[in-house]
Design a protein around this motif. Sequence first.
Motif, PDB file in Angstrom:
ATOM      1  N   VAL A   1       0.713  -1.420  -0.179  1.00  0.00           N
ATOM      2  CA  VAL A   1       0.053  -0.335  -0.307  1.00  0.00           C
ATOM      3  C   VAL A   1       0.478   0.674   0.190  1.00  0.00           C
ATOM      4  O   VAL A   1       0.536   1.873  -0.761  1.00  0.00           O
ATOM      5  CB  VAL A   1      -1.062  -0.030   1.074  1.00  0.00           C
ATOM      6  N   ALA A   2       1.739   1.230   1.092  1.00  0.00           N
ATOM      7  CA  ALA A   2       2.742   2.050   0.183  1.00  0.00           C
ATOM      8  C   ALA A   2       3.913   2.821  -0.150  1.00  0.00           C
ATOM      9  O   ALA A   2       3.305   3.750  -0.973  1.00  0.00           O
ATOM     10  CB  ALA A   2       3.894   2.307   1.825  1.00  0.00           C
ATOM     11  N   ASN A   3       3.925   2.034  -1.676  1.00  0.00           N
ATOM     12  CA  ASN A   3       4.427   1.377  -1.958  1.00  0.00           C
ATOM     13  C   ASN A   3       3.694   1.791  -3.806  1.00  0.00           C
ATOM     14  O   ASN A   3       3.440   3.450  -3.794  1.00  0.00           O
ATOM     15  CB  ASN A   3       5.012  -0.042  -3.032  1.00  0.00           C
ATOM     16  N   VAL A   4       2.218   1.800  -3.341  1.00  0.00           N
ATOM     17  CA  VAL A   4       1.397   2.285  -4.860  1.00  0.00           C
ATOM     18  C   VAL A   4       1.018   3.778  -4.576  1.00  0.00           C
ATOM     19  O   VAL A   4       1.382   4.295  -5.331  1.00  0.00           O
ATOM     20  CB  VAL A   4      -0.177   1.621  -4.398  1.00  0.00           C
TER      21      VAL A   4
ATOM     22  N   ARG B   1      15.015 -11.117  -4.628  1.00  0.00           N
ATOM     23  CA  ARG B   1      14.019 -10.265  -3.824  1.00  0.00           C
ATOM     24  C   ARG B   1      13.423  -9.604  -5.737  1.00  0.00           C
ATOM     25  O   ARG B   1      11.925  -8.861  -5.814  1.00  0.00           O
ATOM     26  CB  ARG B   1      13.948  -8.936  -3.859  1.00  0.00           C
ATOM     27  N   LEU B   2      13.943  -9.913  -6.706  1.00  0.00           N
ATOM     28  CA  LEU B   2      13.652  -9.070  -8.100  1.00  0.00           C
ATOM     29  C   LEU B   2      12.090  -9.029  -8.300  1.00  0.00           C
ATOM     30  O   LEU B   2      11.438  -8.464  -8.658  1.00  0.00           O
ATOM     31  CB  LEU B   2      14.243  -9.729  -9.033  1.00  0.00           C
ATOM     32  N   PHE B   3      11.269 -10.319  -8.232  1.00  0.00           N
ATOM     33  CA  PHE B   3      10.060 -10.641  -8.462  1.00  0.00           C
ATOM     34  C   PHE B   3       9.396 -10.246  -7.711  1.00  0.00           C
ATOM     35  O   PHE B   3       8.111 -10.004  -7.941  1.00  0.00           O
ATOM     36  CB  PHE B   3       9.576 -12.473  -8.285  1.00  0.00           C
ATOM     37  N   GLU B   4      10.061  -9.017  -6.075  1.00  0.00           N
ATOM     38  CA  GLU B   4       8.636  -8.637  -5.671  1.00  0.00           C
ATOM     39  C   GLU B   4       7.776  -7.479  -6.257  1.00  0.00           C
ATOM     40  O   GLU B   4       9.100  -7.003  -6.840  1.00  0.00           O
ATOM     41  CB  GLU B   4       9.108  -8.470  -4.101  1.00  0.00           C
TER      42      GLU B   4
ATOM     43  N   VAL C   1      16.007  -2.033  -8.658  1.00  0.00           N
ATOM     44  CA  VAL C   1      17.907  -2.118  -8.330  1.00  0.00           C
ATOM     45  C   VAL C   1      17.932  -0.804  -7.358  1.00  0.00           C
ATOM     46  O   VAL C   1      18.305  -0.220  -6.776  1.00  0.00           O
ATOM     47  CB  VAL C   1      18.776  -2.929  -8.551  1.00  0.00           C
ATOM     48  N   ASP C   2      17.550  -0.171  -8.792  1.00  0.00           N
ATOM     49  CA  ASP C   2      17.970   1.678  -9.190  1.00  0.00           C
ATOM     50  C   ASP C   2      16.506   2.281  -9.327  1.00  0.00           C
ATOM     51  O   ASP C   2      16.011   1.853 -10.413  1.00  0.00           O
ATOM     52  CB  ASP C   2      18.718   1.517 -10.278  1.00  0.00           C
ATOM     53  N   LYS C   3      16.217   2.779  -8.977  1.00  0.00           N
ATOM     54  CA  LYS C   3      14.485   3.139  -8.927  1.00  0.00           C
ATOM     55  C   LYS C   3      14.701   4.241  -9.602  1.00  0.00           C
ATOM     56  O   LYS C   3      13.541   4.475 -10.634  1.00  0.00           O
ATOM     57  CB  LYS C   3      14.490   3.809  -7.401  1.00  0.00           C
ATOM     58  N   ALA C   4      15.719   5.073  -9.650  1.00  0.00           N
ATOM     59  CA  ALA C   4      15.897   6.055 -10.727  1.00  0.00           C
ATOM     60  C   ALA C   4      15.485   5.453 -12.504  1.00  0.00           C
ATOM     61  O   ALA C   4      15.191   6.049 -12.842  1.00  0.00           O
ATOM     62  CB  ALA C   4      17.284   7.364 -10.682  1.00  0.00           C
ATOM     63  N   ARG C   5      16.797   4.461 -12.371  1.00  0.00           N
ATOM     64  CA  ARG C   5      17.167   4.075 -14.199  1.00  0.00           C
ATOM     65  C   ARG C   5      16.099   3.772 -14.129  1.00  0.00           C
ATOM     66  O   ARG C   5      15.359   3.463 -15.307  1.00  0.00           O
ATOM     67  CB  ARG C   5      18.227   3.585 -13.276  1.00  0.00           C
ATOM     68  N   SER C   6      14.769   3.026 -13.576  1.00  0.00           N
ATOM     69  CA  SER C   6      13.349   1.730 -13.593  1.00  0.00           C
ATOM     70  C   SER C   6      13.324   3.248 -14.372  1.00  0.00           C
ATOM     71  O   SER C   6      12.136   2.539 -15.377  1.00  0.00           O
ATOM     72  CB  SER C   6      12.917   1.110 -12.528  1.00  0.00           C
ATOM     73  N   ARG C   7      12.496   4.127 -13.091  1.00  0.00           N
ATOM     74  CA  ARG C   7      11.762   5.029 -13.539  1.00  0.00           C
ATOM     75  C   ARG C   7      12.027   6.077 -14.939  1.00  0.00           C
ATOM     76  O   ARG C   7      10.640   6.246 -15.577  1.00  0.00           O
ATOM     77  CB  ARG C   7      12.129   5.968 -12.000  1.00  0.00           C
TER      78      ARG C   7
ATOM     79  N   ALA D   1       4.726 -10.856 -14.343  1.00  0.00           N
ATOM     80  CA  ALA D   1       5.363 -12.451 -15.311  1.00  0.00           C
ATOM     81  C   ALA D   1       5.974 -13.529 -14.677  1.00  0.00           C
ATOM     82  O   ALA D   1       5.455 -14.834 -15.260  1.00  0.00           O
ATOM     83  CB  ALA D   1       6.992 -11.691 -16.072  1.00  0.00           C
ATOM     84  N   LYS D   2       6.225 -13.568 -13.479  1.00  0.00           N
ATOM     85  CA  LYS D   2       6.024 -14.314 -12.660  1.00  0.00           C
ATOM     86  C   LYS D   2       4.915 -15.209 -12.146  1.00  0.00           C
ATOM     87  O   LYS D   2       4.109 -16.468 -12.446  1.00  0.00           O
ATOM     88  CB  LYS D   2       6.950 -14.543 -11.133  1.00  0.00           C
TER      89      LYS D   2
END
Length: 586
Positions: free
Chosen positions: A360-363, A523-526, A531-537, A549-550
Amino acid sequence: MFRSLHRKLVLVLVLLIVSVMAVVGTFLINSVTSYHIREFRSQMSSVFTSEFILTLEQNADDHGTLRGMIEAYSASLGIDEYRCFYVLDGRTGAYLSGSDDDYGAKLQLTPNILTAMTGQVGQATETLGEYFDVAVPIRDDSGAVLFVVGVLDDKSELQELNWNLFTILIRAILFGLVVAIFLSFLLSKTITTPVEKLTEQAARIASGDFTSSAQVQSDDEIGILSDTFDEMSVQLETTLRQVEEERNKLDTLFQHMADGMVAFDSEGVLLQYNAAAEDMLDRKLDGNFRYTDVFPEVQVRQEDLAQDGKSIEIDYAAGPRFLKIYFAPIRLGAEGKGLMAVLHDVTEQRKLDDSRREFVANVSHELRTPLTNVRGYAETLMSADDIDRDIQMRFLGVISSEADRMTRIVKDLLTLTRLDYNRMEMHMQPMDLRELGQKAAAAMEGQAAGQGLTLTCTLPEEMPAVLGDAERIQQVIINIITNAIKYNKPQGAITITGGVEGEQVFLRVEDTGIGVPKADLERLFERFYRVDKARSRESGGTGLGLAIAKQIVETHGGHIGFDSEYGKGSVVTLYLPQMKDEAANG
Ligand code: ADP
């Protein structure tokens, strides 16, 4: 018990015999004495009639005449060696003559003689005395007592008779004792032997042997007692067996229940525990443990424990586990009070709660950033009138891309929710992973090339069919290739290969990208884990791609393997089960 009962029987019989004999003896001796006295009296009164006394008085010239007259009645008076008659001087009481002069010489003046000397007939009988006698006064015409004649029985005969009776009684008592002992043996055979058998059976029952019977064959009370005893033994065995079975059931339940259980006595010594408790506390327990060894940090006082059976609930951290412990009082014996602790492992529940909270915090966090951006740019556009058209377009572009981002997040979340609740419709059909891999590679080739990356797809000529929803699996493959592009290095390479491993058909995407540190791999599938939030965003990622996918692959019975060397690149492999022949043909 047998011995004492036998002794008691002998004692009772002996007492009975002795007391009966004593009563009978006393009665007999008394009767004989009374009879003897009665007989003496009747003999005396039959001889010493008033006519006979008158005759004696008329002829009382001297004591010789008197003696002769009385001697004539010796037989009627019963004169013998124990009984004598005498003639005394009426005034002095001196012995004059009689049947036994020796005795007469020693004759004492008895009360009856003294009475006779006063002129009265002396016939009082002293039963307890050593003799009984009668004395008659012989008077002259003037009434003066001239002589006293009398008969005296010294009781020797009576005493002899009584002694004979007494010896007969003693012999009877001795004979009675022999009979008593014999009877007591007889009684012991009929009473104490069965009782002894019952006692032995009771001892066998006490030692746990219920098979034997007392085997007392009789119709009397003892026989009934023995039968009842046998019945009781059978009942007892059945009840004990039932109790034992219940105990075993409870014990098995206790040992195999998922919750941990520990019980302490009133002194705090560990009484019982099960394997689950040892697991949860992550330590071996034994009977030497005390409460403070098992729960050093938890103080539970007896008085805090409610008497109405309610328990105290305590949160307890045992190493990596979170436990809920319920303490409740237990009754031990009549007075004793113990303590029972039920351990409930809530680690998974805790984790679930934590991950829900985190989710919930993440969303909220993921949505807040684009929303803040949209709001900021929109407000700027609204407040300023003279903004340059280019800037306006740039701002609107940002607003639009943030809106897209939010849409993607929401879409991905919806997809995940559908997958969570199995609401995602899957169109399962035989599909060819080689075809799907090639299509995906072709679709992504442009994007890879745009970033200066080389994408090669080298798949075998033939790959076994797999059953699945082609569209969803395609989505998964594209997602994996997208990541290989996103997290690659300039001039990097992406290689798609495939093949068969056992029952699984696989498709592998290798890249020469930034890789993932070992610690992050699992933890990648959580959800939302990056790993790198900025890059992902920056690259438009939501952090939900691998989670989706999992879920999709697991719904197909497959799995995704992620291997990586940090700084060198990653290998992501999609495994799906080979389709069974009949399904492929069908
Ligand atoms: P995102 O939308 O952030 O890409 P994903 O769920 O697809 O989310 O991936 C989760 C995270 O896994 C990414 O943020 C990234 O850190 C890491 N990751 C995924 N694939 C790769 C890869 N090929 N190389 C390096 N890191 C990767």
